[in-house]
Design an enzyme around this catalytic site. Sequence first.
Site, PDB file in Angstrom:
ATOM      1  N   TYR A 141     -13.489 -15.240 -49.530  1.00 35.59           N
ATOM      2  CA  TYR A 141     -14.816 -14.929 -48.982  1.00 35.59           C
ATOM      3  C   TYR A 141     -15.598 -16.212 -48.742  1.00 35.59           C
ATOM      4  CZ  TYR A 141     -19.411 -12.588 -48.651  1.00 35.59           C
ATOM      5  OH  TYR A 141     -20.645 -12.124 -48.250  1.00 35.59           O
ATOM      6  N   ARG A 182     -21.118  -3.878 -56.428  1.00 37.58           N
ATOM      7  CA  ARG A 182     -22.110  -4.928 -56.649  1.00 37.58           C
ATOM      8  C   ARG A 182     -23.107  -4.473 -57.716  1.00 37.58           C
ATOM      9  NH1 ARG A 182     -23.326  -6.728 -50.495  1.00 37.58           N
ATOM     10  NH2 ARG A 182     -22.508  -4.658 -50.063  1.00 37.58           N
ATOM     11  N   VAL A 184     -26.417  -4.187 -58.337  1.00 37.04           N
ATOM     12  CA  VAL A 184     -27.564  -3.266 -58.269  1.00 37.04           C
ATOM     13  C   VAL A 184     -27.071  -1.821 -58.191  1.00 37.04           C
ATOM     14  CG1 VAL A 184     -29.586  -2.575 -56.941  1.00 37.04           C
ATOM     15  CG2 VAL A 184     -29.085  -4.998 -57.256  1.00 37.04           C
TER      16      VAL A 184
HETATM   17  P1  NAD Z   1     -20.684  -3.898 -46.196  1.00 32.37           P
HETATM   18  O1  NAD Z   1     -19.351  -4.018 -46.841  1.00 32.37           O
HETATM   19  O2  NAD Z   1     -21.495  -2.671 -46.476  1.00 32.37           O
HETATM   20  O3  NAD Z   1     -20.559  -4.015 -44.619  1.00 32.37           O
HETATM   21  C1  NAD Z   1     -19.548  -4.732 -43.962  1.00 32.37           C
HETATM   22  C2  NAD Z   1     -19.081  -3.890 -42.774  1.00 32.37           C
HETATM   23  O4  NAD Z   1     -18.079  -4.622 -42.071  1.00 32.37           O
HETATM   24  C3  NAD Z   1     -18.440  -2.581 -43.220  1.00 32.37           C
HETATM   25  O5  NAD Z   1     -18.929  -1.512 -42.441  1.00 32.37           O
HETATM   26  C4  NAD Z   1     -16.944  -2.814 -42.958  1.00 32.37           C
HETATM   27  O6  NAD Z   1     -16.226  -1.616 -42.723  1.00 32.37           O
HETATM   28  C5  NAD Z   1     -16.994  -3.759 -41.783  1.00 32.37           C
HETATM   29  N1  NAD Z   1     -15.776  -4.589 -41.632  1.00 32.37           N
HETATM   30  C6  NAD Z   1     -15.135  -5.279 -42.595  1.00 32.37           C
HETATM   31  N2  NAD Z   1     -14.077  -5.922 -42.072  1.00 32.37           N
HETATM   32  C7  NAD Z   1     -14.060  -5.619 -40.736  1.00 32.37           C
HETATM   33  C8  NAD Z   1     -13.199  -5.981 -39.663  1.00 32.37           C
HETATM   34  N3  NAD Z   1     -12.145  -6.780 -39.837  1.00 32.37           N
HETATM   35  N4  NAD Z   1     -13.472  -5.482 -38.428  1.00 32.37           N
HETATM   36  C9  NAD Z   1     -14.541  -4.652 -38.236  1.00 32.37           C
HETATM   37  N5  NAD Z   1     -15.377  -4.281 -39.211  1.00 32.37           N
HETATM   38  C10 NAD Z   1     -15.142  -4.765 -40.467  1.00 32.37           C
HETATM   39  O7  NAD Z   1     -21.509  -5.208 -46.595  1.00 32.37           O
HETATM   40  P2  NAD Z   1     -23.004  -5.629 -46.280  1.00 32.37           P
HETATM   41  O8  NAD Z   1     -23.674  -5.892 -47.575  1.00 32.37           O
HETATM   42  O9  NAD Z   1     -23.630  -4.733 -45.300  1.00 32.37           O
HETATM   43  O10 NAD Z   1     -22.769  -7.060 -45.607  1.00 32.37           O
HETATM   44  C11 NAD Z   1     -22.861  -7.259 -44.207  1.00 32.37           C
HETATM   45  C12 NAD Z   1     -22.669  -8.732 -43.881  1.00 32.37           C
HETATM   46  O11 NAD Z   1     -23.679  -9.504 -44.536  1.00 32.37           O
HETATM   47  C13 NAD Z   1     -21.323  -9.285 -44.353  1.00 32.37           C
HETATM   48  O12 NAD Z   1     -20.837 -10.175 -43.380  1.00 32.37           O
HETATM   49  C14 NAD Z   1     -21.665 -10.026 -45.624  1.00 32.37           C
HETATM   50  O13 NAD Z   1     -20.787 -11.082 -45.875  1.00 32.37           O
HETATM   51  C15 NAD Z   1     -23.068 -10.505 -45.328  1.00 32.37           C
HETATM   52  N6  NAD Z   1     -23.821 -10.713 -46.569  1.00 32.37           N
HETATM   53  C16 NAD Z   1     -24.332  -9.661 -47.271  1.00 32.37           C
HETATM   54  C17 NAD Z   1     -24.995  -9.893 -48.461  1.00 32.37           C
HETATM   55  C18 NAD Z   1     -25.605  -8.768 -49.266  1.00 32.37           C
HETATM   56  O14 NAD Z   1     -26.123  -9.036 -50.347  1.00 32.37           O
HETATM   57  N7  NAD Z   1     -25.613  -7.534 -48.818  1.00 32.37           N
HETATM   58  C19 NAD Z   1     -25.132 -11.199 -48.953  1.00 32.37           C
HETATM   59  C20 NAD Z   1     -24.576 -12.242 -48.223  1.00 32.37           C
HETATM   60  C21 NAD Z   1     -23.938 -11.995 -47.016  1.00 32.37           C
HETATM   61  N1  UDP Z   2     -22.316  -7.923 -62.506  1.00 31.55           N
HETATM   62  C1  UDP Z   2     -22.472  -7.310 -63.757  1.00 31.55           C
HETATM   63  N2  UDP Z   2     -22.091  -6.004 -63.871  1.00 31.55           N
HETATM   64  C2  UDP Z   2     -21.594  -5.283 -62.824  1.00 31.55           C
HETATM   65  C3  UDP Z   2     -21.448  -5.918 -61.563  1.00 31.55           C
HETATM   66  C4  UDP Z   2     -21.818  -7.246 -61.449  1.00 31.55           C
HETATM   67  O1  UDP Z   2     -22.925  -7.911 -64.721  1.00 31.55           O
HETATM   68  O2  UDP Z   2     -21.275  -4.081 -63.024  1.00 31.55           O
HETATM   69  C5  UDP Z   2     -22.761  -9.340 -62.384  1.00 31.55           C
HETATM   70  C6  UDP Z   2     -21.723 -10.257 -61.738  1.00 31.55           C
HETATM   71  O3  UDP Z   2     -20.862 -10.796 -62.732  1.00 31.55           O
HETATM   72  C7  UDP Z   2     -22.622 -11.317 -61.131  1.00 31.55           C
HETATM   73  C8  UDP Z   2     -23.888 -10.565 -60.752  1.00 31.55           C
HETATM   74  O4  UDP Z   2     -23.845  -9.347 -61.491  1.00 31.55           O
HETATM   75  O5  UDP Z   2     -22.953 -12.305 -62.079  1.00 31.55           O
HETATM   76  C9  UDP Z   2     -23.964 -10.223 -59.267  1.00 31.55           C
HETATM   77  O6  UDP Z   2     -22.730  -9.640 -58.895  1.00 31.55           O
HETATM   78  P1  UDP Z   2     -22.473  -8.961 -57.479  1.00 31.55           P
HETATM   79  O7  UDP Z   2     -21.067  -8.451 -57.495  1.00 31.55           O
HETATM   80  O8  UDP Z   2     -23.559  -7.998 -57.184  1.00 31.55           O
HETATM   81  O9  UDP Z   2     -22.643 -10.120 -56.410  1.00 31.55           O
HETATM   82  P2  UDP Z   2     -22.349 -11.709 -56.387  1.00 31.55           P
HETATM   83  O10 UDP Z   2     -23.702 -12.306 -56.368  1.00 31.55           O
HETATM   84  O11 UDP Z   2     -21.586 -12.127 -57.612  1.00 31.55           O
HETATM   85  O12 UDP Z   2     -21.582 -11.887 -55.141  1.00 31.55           O
END
Ligand code: NAD
Ligand code: UDP
Length: 308
Positions: A141, A182, A184
């Site tokens: 990732y 994750r 939350v």
């Molecule tokens: P999510 O897993 O809910 O959404 C990702 C979506 O991408 C899903 O619908 C999945 O089916 C689709 N997908 C995955 N691989 C694919 C592929 N090869 N082709 C087409 N579709 C594909 O996650 P999210 O939290 O909504 O994250 C969305 C984006 O934001 C991601 O790129 C993630 O890395 C980035 N991001 C999210 C967070 C967060 O906290 N939510 C933090 C940092 C970055």
């Molecule tokens: N975490 C936790 N309990 C859980 C899931 C996650 O304590 O059931 C912790 C995890 O080890 C990390 C933080 O929560 O330190 C955030 O994890 P998450 O998977 O949400 O996202 P990250 O920021 O690590 O990508």
Amino acid sequence: MLVTGGGGFLGSHLCERLLGEGYDVICVDNFFTGSKENIRHLLSHNGFELIRHDITWPLYLEVDAIYNLACPASPIHYQHDPIQTTKTSVMGAVNLLGMAKRLNIPILQASTSEVYGDPAIHPQPEEYWGNVNCIGTRSCYDEGKRCAETLFFDYHRQLKVPVKVIRIFNTYGPRMQVNDGRVVSNFIIQALQNKDITIYGDGSQTRSFCYVDDLIEGMVRMMNTPPEITGPINMGNPGEFTMLELAQKVIKLTGSKSKLVFCELPKDDPARRKPDITKAKKILDWTPKVTLDEGLPKTIEYFRKILK
Ligand code: NAD
Ligand code: UDP
């Protein structure tokens, strides 16, 4: 507007927002972690089209802008098939940047705070190059997203593609998947079911949690900037909490009888994370508005309904 990953957590909120602004939206998703349920209410909208497609394969469409969100974001999901995770970030970027080049249109990359790895600098400004293990279990990732950023900036320098890179810090809200893994969603679901709350490690690690509506606002503002604004720009809520504090908040807000249990800390789990959002404030006039105490109840309400 093309939204890849539009069936996911953030993507579905973005599709909704763009349709609300009057744009036509094409949502591309392979539903690896997303769900049709997230967008079912949009399927009957005149301006909405859904294409089931994996972005590691080429795609030819005519659009005016691309939001590239496709990529599993939860550690459990992105480690399930790590080769596919890297391919999604890297080959997906090549395919979509190719489209942006052909059409000469802006393309926004949903990058991540994970590009900073386990950061040695706190809070993290965009200038920080990060502390990433390139052969660990999170690398598919982290390094995938880092390489995607490299491609975005090379397409910009070499081919003048108008790129926009945002680095998203932990974002939460309704439509996170129940099995997302994750923190939350895990804590809320465990609390609502009066099951043990799984704290990984001693719970002293910190994260900064941004509510989804704030994040989508920032993302759209970034897309609407002039071509010379490329980022990368951090996007997140600087409020910083330990996982123990988060667990206690969730227990209090749900009135749960859950107990805390301490489990093994996953490998390479970052110890601290907090965005420096000076750039987002200055360039986008953006600051997150929703505090954790306001966003958690909305998210709890969502899970209460779907777990019934
Ligand atoms: P999510 O897993 O809910 O959404 C990702 C979506 O991408 C899903 O619908 C999945 O089916 C689709 N997908 C995955 N691989 C694919 C592929 N090869 N082709 C087409 N579709 C594909 O996650 P999210 O939290 O909504 O994250 C969305 C984006 O934001 C991601 O790129 C993630 O890395 C980035 N991001 C999210 C967070 C967060 O906290 N939510 C933090 C940092 C970055
Ligand atoms: N975490 C936790 N309990 C859980 C899931 C996650 O304590 O059931 C912790 C995890 O080890 C990390 C933080 O929560 O330190 C955030 O994890 P998450 O998977 O949400 O996202 P990250 O920021 O690590 O990508």
